[in-house]
Scaffold this active site. Sequence first.
Site, PDB file in Angstrom:
ATOM      1  N   ASN A   9      -0.340  22.324  -5.767  1.00  0.00           N
ATOM      2  CA  ASN A   9      -0.167  22.380  -7.103  1.00  0.00           C
ATOM      3  C   ASN A   9       1.045  22.523  -7.685  1.00  0.00           C
ATOM      4  O   ASN A   9       1.604  21.587  -8.596  1.00  0.00           O
ATOM      5  CB  ASN A   9      -1.306  23.312  -7.864  1.00  0.00           C
ATOM      6  CG  ASN A   9      -2.592  22.822  -7.675  1.00  0.00           C
ATOM      7  OD1 ASN A   9      -3.189  21.876  -8.480  1.00  0.00           O
ATOM      8  ND2 ASN A   9      -3.599  23.217  -6.895  1.00  0.00           N
ATOM      9  N   ARG A  86      -5.806  36.845  -7.747  1.00  0.00           N
ATOM     10  CA  ARG A  86      -5.897  38.110  -8.265  1.00  0.00           C
ATOM     11  C   ARG A  86      -6.283  38.117  -9.705  1.00  0.00           C
ATOM     12  O   ARG A  86      -6.086  37.094 -10.505  1.00  0.00           O
ATOM     13  CB  ARG A  86      -4.658  38.856  -8.272  1.00  0.00           C
ATOM     14  CG  ARG A  86      -3.762  39.029  -6.899  1.00  0.00           C
ATOM     15  CD  ARG A  86      -4.222  40.084  -5.929  1.00  0.00           C
ATOM     16  NE  ARG A  86      -3.444  40.012  -4.821  1.00  0.00           N
ATOM     17  CZ  ARG A  86      -3.728  40.806  -3.932  1.00  0.00           C
ATOM     18  NH1 ARG A  86      -4.487  42.016  -4.245  1.00  0.00           N
ATOM     19  NH2 ARG A  86      -2.950  40.915  -2.733  1.00  0.00           N
ATOM     20  N   HIS A 104      -9.025  25.544 -11.451  1.00  0.00           N
ATOM     21  CA  HIS A 104     -10.238  26.130 -10.389  1.00  0.00           C
ATOM     22  C   HIS A 104     -10.709  25.034  -9.725  1.00  0.00           C
ATOM     23  O   HIS A 104     -11.233  23.926 -10.488  1.00  0.00           O
ATOM     24  CB  HIS A 104     -11.229  26.837 -11.345  1.00  0.00           C
ATOM     25  CG  HIS A 104     -12.412  27.384 -10.617  1.00  0.00           C
ATOM     26  ND1 HIS A 104     -12.121  28.676  -9.613  1.00  0.00           N
ATOM     27  CD2 HIS A 104     -13.697  27.154 -10.381  1.00  0.00           C
ATOM     28  CE1 HIS A 104     -13.383  28.595  -9.224  1.00  0.00           C
ATOM     29  NE2 HIS A 104     -14.053  27.809  -9.648  1.00  0.00           N
ATOM     30  N   ASP A 136      -9.218  34.043 -19.779  1.00  0.00           N
ATOM     31  CA  ASP A 136      -9.619  35.086 -20.627  1.00  0.00           C
ATOM     32  C   ASP A 136      -9.943  36.374 -19.815  1.00  0.00           C
ATOM     33  O   ASP A 136      -9.502  36.235 -18.715  1.00  0.00           O
ATOM     34  CB  ASP A 136     -10.748  34.622 -21.675  1.00  0.00           C
ATOM     35  CG  ASP A 136     -12.113  34.521 -20.882  1.00  0.00           C
ATOM     36  OD1 ASP A 136     -13.033  34.030 -21.318  1.00  0.00           O
ATOM     37  OD2 ASP A 136     -11.912  34.750 -19.739  1.00  0.00           O
TER      38      ASP A 136
HETATM   39  C1  GRF Z   1      -6.363  25.203  -5.719  1.00  0.00           C
HETATM   40  O1  GRF Z   1      -7.552  24.415  -5.099  1.00  0.00           O
HETATM   41  C2  GRF Z   1      -6.792  26.268  -6.846  1.00  0.00           C
HETATM   42  O2  GRF Z   1      -7.735  25.645  -7.696  1.00  0.00           O
HETATM   43  C3  GRF Z   1      -7.375  27.311  -6.048  1.00  0.00           C
HETATM   44  O3  GRF Z   1      -6.603  27.540  -4.901  1.00  0.00           O
HETATM   45  C4  GRF Z   1      -6.069  26.315  -4.406  1.00  0.00           C
HETATM   46  C5  GRF Z   1      -4.650  26.393  -4.469  1.00  0.00           C
HETATM   47  O4  GRF Z   1      -4.121  25.281  -3.582  1.00  0.00           O
HETATM   48  N1  GRF Z   1      -7.649  28.417  -6.817  1.00  0.00           N
HETATM   49  P1  GRF Z   1      -2.423  25.415  -3.579  1.00  0.00           P
HETATM   50  O5  GRF Z   1      -2.214  26.668  -3.151  1.00  0.00           O
HETATM   51  O6  GRF Z   1      -1.908  24.956  -5.207  1.00  0.00           O
HETATM   52  O7  GRF Z   1      -2.288  23.939  -2.481  1.00  0.00           O
END
Ligand code: GRF
Length: 196
Positions: A9, A86, A104, A136
Amino acid sequence: MLASGGGSNLAALLAAHDDAAYGARVVGVVSDKPGAGVLELARRAGVPSVVVAPGDFADRAAWNRGLGEAVAVFQPDHVVLAGFMRILAPTFLEQFPGRVVNTHPALLPAFPGAHGVRDALAYGVRVTGCTVHVVDDGVDTGPIIAQTAVPVLDGDDEETLHERIKVAERSLLVETVGRIAREGLRVEGRQAVVGP
Ligand code: GRF
């Protein structure tokens, strides 16, 4: 950006922020994990990063304070979480009211928590997806900003399904963060509105 994992991401946001028209810039990366892949991504992109590891603090409250101080140094307009596993204390969220956003890998409110992909697969849903929401005090309970549906295919396991979700998730996060940077984000009760 707060992240602790491989950083796909973050990588997508860093690629987008090279385009001046995008409107958002990643001004800093904070991880709770020394050696996390996101730190190398930040270094290669010339983005400052810092590790705030719970083990370096007396207790969870002290870690939350340290995290808030580290993030505040970057003076972010918004704080984006991606794979930051966390729970943030209310004291941290109060420093950035309505400005902390998380992605998420499920269609909230379904399958919140650390194993959203595994839980959706185990439940037998035929459609899952990803959600960008305001953080939140709860776990994955904040007002929803945007969602994308992703099909579950026969033979999927947690890894193949999460990878398919991540393709949609990266696009949704880049699009949503860009809109928030250009137009702003407003929270009214359960409604999160991107716009002035
Ligand atoms: C993502 O799918 C996010 O939604 C979840 O953990 C993953 C993180 O992926 N909480 P990256 O580290 O961004 O590849």
